[in-house]
Design a protein around this motif. Structure first.
Motif, PDB file in Angstrom:
ATOM      1  N   GLN A   1     -21.897   5.466   9.140  1.00 22.91           N
ATOM      2  CA  GLN A   1     -22.326   6.508  10.082  1.00 22.91           C
ATOM      3  C   GLN A   1     -21.621   7.829   9.845  1.00 22.91           C
ATOM      4  O   GLN A   1     -22.232   8.908   9.930  1.00 22.91           O
ATOM      5  N   GLY A   2     -20.332   7.748   9.550  1.00 22.97           N
ATOM      6  CA  GLY A   2     -19.548   8.974   9.449  1.00 22.97           C
ATOM      7  C   GLY A   2     -19.238   9.431   8.044  1.00 22.97           C
ATOM      8  O   GLY A   2     -18.539  10.437   7.853  1.00 22.97           O
ATOM      9  N   GLY A   3     -19.719   8.696   7.038  1.00 20.58           N
ATOM     10  CA  GLY A   3     -19.416   9.071   5.664  1.00 20.58           C
ATOM     11  C   GLY A   3     -17.950   8.889   5.317  1.00 20.58           C
ATOM     12  O   GLY A   3     -17.377   9.670   4.555  1.00 20.58           O
ATOM     13  N   LEU A   4     -17.329   7.842   5.866  1.00 21.22           N
ATOM     14  CA  LEU A   4     -15.911   7.584   5.618  1.00 21.22           C
ATOM     15  C   LEU A   4     -15.744   6.747   4.352  1.00 21.22           C
ATOM     16  O   LEU A   4     -16.563   5.879   4.057  1.00 21.22           O
ATOM     17  N   ASN A   5     -14.683   7.002   3.644  1.00 23.61           N
ATOM     18  CA  ASN A   5     -14.374   6.245   2.435  1.00 23.61           C
ATOM     19  C   ASN A   5     -13.545   5.020   2.822  1.00 23.61           C
ATOM     20  O   ASN A   5     -12.367   5.134   3.160  1.00 23.61           O
ATOM     21  N   LEU A   6     -14.164   3.850   2.769  1.00 20.89           N
ATOM     22  CA  LEU A   6     -13.547   2.629   3.276  1.00 20.89           C
ATOM     23  C   LEU A   6     -13.324   1.606   2.169  1.00 20.89           C
ATOM     24  O   LEU A   6     -14.192   1.366   1.340  1.00 20.89           O
ATOM     25  N   VAL A   7     -12.130   0.992   2.198  1.00 22.52           N
ATOM     26  CA  VAL A   7     -11.814  -0.169   1.364  1.00 22.52           C
ATOM     27  C   VAL A   7     -11.283  -1.256   2.297  1.00 22.52           C
ATOM     28  O   VAL A   7     -10.477  -0.982   3.181  1.00 22.52           O
ATOM     29  N   GLY A   8     -11.751  -2.481   2.113  1.00 21.04           N
ATOM     30  CA  GLY A   8     -11.353  -3.580   2.973  1.00 21.04           C
ATOM     31  C   GLY A   8     -10.415  -4.566   2.297  1.00 21.04           C
ATOM     32  O   GLY A   8     -10.503  -4.804   1.093  1.00 21.04           O
TER      33      GLY A   8
ATOM     34  N   VAL B   1       0.837  -1.201   0.000  1.00 26.64           N
ATOM     35  CA  VAL B   1       0.000   0.000   0.000  1.00 26.64           C
ATOM     36  C   VAL B   1       0.872   1.251   0.000  1.00 26.64           C
ATOM     37  O   VAL B   1       0.649   2.188  -0.787  1.00 26.64           O
ATOM     38  N   VAL B   2       1.858   1.284   0.866  1.00 26.04           N
ATOM     39  CA  VAL B   2       2.704   2.478   0.986  1.00 26.04           C
ATOM     40  C   VAL B   2       3.487   2.715  -0.292  1.00 26.04           C
ATOM     41  O   VAL B   2       3.541   3.849  -0.808  1.00 26.04           O
ATOM     42  N   LEU B   3       4.101   1.671  -0.839  1.00 29.67           N
ATOM     43  CA  LEU B   3       4.920   1.855  -2.042  1.00 29.67           C
ATOM     44  C   LEU B   3       4.074   2.316  -3.223  1.00 29.67           C
ATOM     45  O   LEU B   3       4.456   3.229  -3.962  1.00 29.67           O
ATOM     46  N   HIS B   4       2.909   1.701  -3.422  1.00 35.23           N
ATOM     47  CA  HIS B   4       2.074   2.061  -4.568  1.00 35.23           C
ATOM     48  C   HIS B   4       1.453   3.443  -4.394  1.00 35.23           C
ATOM     49  O   HIS B   4       1.427   4.249  -5.339  1.00 35.23           O
ATOM     50  N   ALA B   5       0.973   3.719  -3.194  1.00 35.38           N
ATOM     51  CA  ALA B   5       0.285   4.996  -2.969  1.00 35.38           C
ATOM     52  C   ALA B   5       1.239   6.183  -3.023  1.00 35.38           C
ATOM     53  O   ALA B   5       0.883   7.246  -3.550  1.00 35.38           O
TER      54      ALA B   5
ATOM     55  N   GLY C   1      -2.904  -5.306  -1.608  1.00 36.08           N
ATOM     56  CA  GLY C   1      -2.536  -3.935  -1.249  1.00 36.08           C
ATOM     57  C   GLY C   1      -2.552  -3.000  -2.444  1.00 36.08           C
ATOM     58  O   GLY C   1      -3.074  -1.877  -2.369  1.00 36.08           O
ATOM     59  N   VAL C   2      -1.991  -3.447  -3.555  1.00 35.82           N
ATOM     60  CA  VAL C   2      -1.964  -2.630  -4.770  1.00 35.82           C
ATOM     61  C   VAL C   2      -3.383  -2.366  -5.269  1.00 35.82           C
ATOM     62  O   VAL C   2      -3.749  -1.240  -5.629  1.00 35.82           O
ATOM     63  N   HIS C   3      -4.228  -3.403  -5.264  1.00 36.64           N
ATOM     64  CA  HIS C   3      -5.589  -3.236  -5.778  1.00 36.64           C
ATOM     65  C   HIS C   3      -6.414  -2.318  -4.881  1.00 36.64           C
ATOM     66  O   HIS C   3      -7.253  -1.548  -5.380  1.00 36.64           O
ATOM     67  N   ALA C   4      -6.173  -2.380  -3.571  1.00 40.38           N
ATOM     68  CA  ALA C   4      -6.903  -1.494  -2.659  1.00 40.38           C
ATOM     69  C   ALA C   4      -6.596  -0.031  -2.961  1.00 40.38           C
ATOM     70  O   ALA C   4      -7.496   0.827  -2.948  1.00 40.38           O
ATOM     71  N   VAL C   5      -5.338   0.269  -3.235  1.00 38.29           N
ATOM     72  CA  VAL C   5      -4.961   1.644  -3.596  1.00 38.29           C
ATOM     73  C   VAL C   5      -5.643   2.049  -4.898  1.00 38.29           C
ATOM     74  O   VAL C   5      -6.149   3.171  -5.042  1.00 38.29           O
ATOM     75  N   ASP C   6      -5.682   1.144  -5.866  1.00 35.99           N
ATOM     76  CA  ASP C   6      -6.325   1.450  -7.145  1.00 35.99           C
ATOM     77  C   ASP C   6      -7.826   1.694  -6.969  1.00 35.99           C
ATOM     78  O   ASP C   6      -8.422   2.530  -7.676  1.00 35.99           O
ATOM     79  N   LEU C   7      -8.470   0.981  -6.045  1.00 36.23           N
ATOM     80  CA  LEU C   7      -9.889   1.211  -5.778  1.00 36.23           C
ATOM     81  C   LEU C   7     -10.113   2.623  -5.251  1.00 36.23           C
ATOM     82  O   LEU C   7     -11.064   3.313  -5.645  1.00 36.23           O
ATOM     83  N   ILE C   8      -9.248   3.049  -4.346  1.00 40.56           N
ATOM     84  CA  ILE C   8      -9.373   4.411  -3.816  1.00 40.56           C
ATOM     85  C   ILE C   8      -9.190   5.430  -4.936  1.00 40.56           C
ATOM     86  O   ILE C   8      -9.948   6.402  -5.051  1.00 40.56           O
TER      87      ILE C   8
END
Length: 359
Positions: free
Chosen positions: A128-135, A24-28, A302-309
């Motif tokens: 509840q909080g309108g947070l942008n979440l990826v799992g 995640v860190v390297l890709h983001a 991890g890479v795909h989660a960053v791409d989703l965001i």
């Protein structure tokens, strides 16, 4: 415009979490130009004041993290923010504190690495909080729906298989029945896969009711055929023959699974007259360096989660299906719980090999 994201690990630890973090860190940072904040101790870090978070340096994300078990961010499987236990014993809804912590950090999105319990909490917070979440799915039990594999499962199976490999020679040396108790909160995936890979003679899992007399018959058959040892693997969530869970109560009153291996061992000794021994793997299945597959899957997730965001696709969980990474709705993954299918391929494989399920 995404500028800063957060990442946390929640629930029990397992092998491969640090590999996700590194990816995640390297890709983001390198490919997207974002900042990544690591949140300490899961949602507990967002409740703390000041919020417990640190800016993650991509230059510190060396390959050492690929080999390191556990999670460098820390994690928690206690303290539901919607019913948080206070010192005086009452439960307090602290969900807004978690949401405010997200806002204080100026996060544009959050990556949560967890299992079904963690995702239920994180998704509720996000709604509840309108947070942008990826799992990102991680559970050694591999019981999350819509993904063929979750981070940590493969390594846990490898450790359990290695334990059977080590138990076999000593079992043969002393004419013993070796009983191996492995983790498996509600599902028997670890016991099933390791039992097949490690040449177990009997596999006991929560999804298939069993009789100790049937298991004992299998042990007696082995003895009559001239073999002087047997291997039995049992998932910790297996109940007694009467449907009673076997648990251990810890200081503070919390009960966890543990002890079914000793129950099985004692019953087999009584029914067969064999000398039996028990090994309980426990947290050894969680703490190892990840095996190659867990490292690869973790980094792909991890890479795909960053791409989703980057694509603005939230309330999604990355998943592995048909040899590729996809994404699915978090809610559907939670609701489609994935226990062992008693009629599935691996159970049929085990039966074809002559392995007993005690049924």
């Amino acid at each position: 415009m995404i500028k800063r994201i957060g990442i946390l690990t929640s629930g029990g630890d397992c092998a491969g979490l640090n590999a996700v973090l590194r990816a995640v860190v390297l890709h983001a940072t390198s490919n997207k130009g974002w900042e990544v904040l690591g949140l300490r101790q899961g949602t507990a870090g967002l409740m703390a004041r000041p919020v417990e978070a640190e800016l993650l340096d991509p230059y510190a994300m060396s390959s050492v993290l690929l080999r390191q078990g556990g999670t460098v961010l820390g994690t928690t499987n206690r303290g539901d923010p919607f019913a948080f236990p206070m010192a005086d014993g009452h439960l307090l809804d602290r969900s807004e504190e978690v949401i405010e912590g997200y806002r204080q950090l100026g996060l544009d999105a959050l990556i949560g690495i967890g299992g079904d319990g963690s995702f239920r909490i994180l998704r509720r917070l996000a709604q509840q909080g309108g947070l942008n979440l990826v799992g990102i799915p991680k559970t050694i039990d591999n019981d999350l729906g819509l993904t063929e594999i979750s981070i940590g499962h493969d390594t846990a199976v490898w450790i359990a298989t290695e334990a059977l490999d080590r138990l076999q020679p000593t079992a043969a040396s002393h004419d013993r029945v070796m009983v191996l108790e492995v983790m498996g909160r509600d599902a028997g995936h670890i016991a099933l896969s390791a039992g097949i890979a490690g040449g177990a003679d009997a596999i006991l899992i929560p999804e298939i009711p069993y009789s100790m007399e049937r298991v004992a018959q299998k042990i007696d058959d082995i003895k009559r055929q001239g073999r002087n040892f047997a291997l039995v693997i049992v998932a910790e969530a297996v109940t007694t023959e009467h449907g009673e869970p076997v648990t251990v109560t810890h200081v503070g009153g919390k009960a966890t699974y543990g002890g079914i291996g000793h129950y099985v061992s004692d019953r087999l000794a009584t029914l067969t007259g064999a000398e039996t021994r028990v090994t309980v793997l426990g947290h050894l299945q969680r703490g190892a360096p990840p095996d190659p597959r867990d490292r690869v899957i973790a980094q792909a997730f991890g890479v795909h989660a960053v791409d989703l965001i980057d694509a603005g696709k939230f309330d999604r969980m990355v998943a592995w299906q048909n040899r590729r990474v996809i994404d699915v709705p978090i809610l559907e993954a939670i609701e489609r719980y994935q226990a062992v299918d008693p009629d599935g391929t691996l159970v049929q494989t085990a039966r074809g090999l002559g392995i007993s399920f005690g049924d």
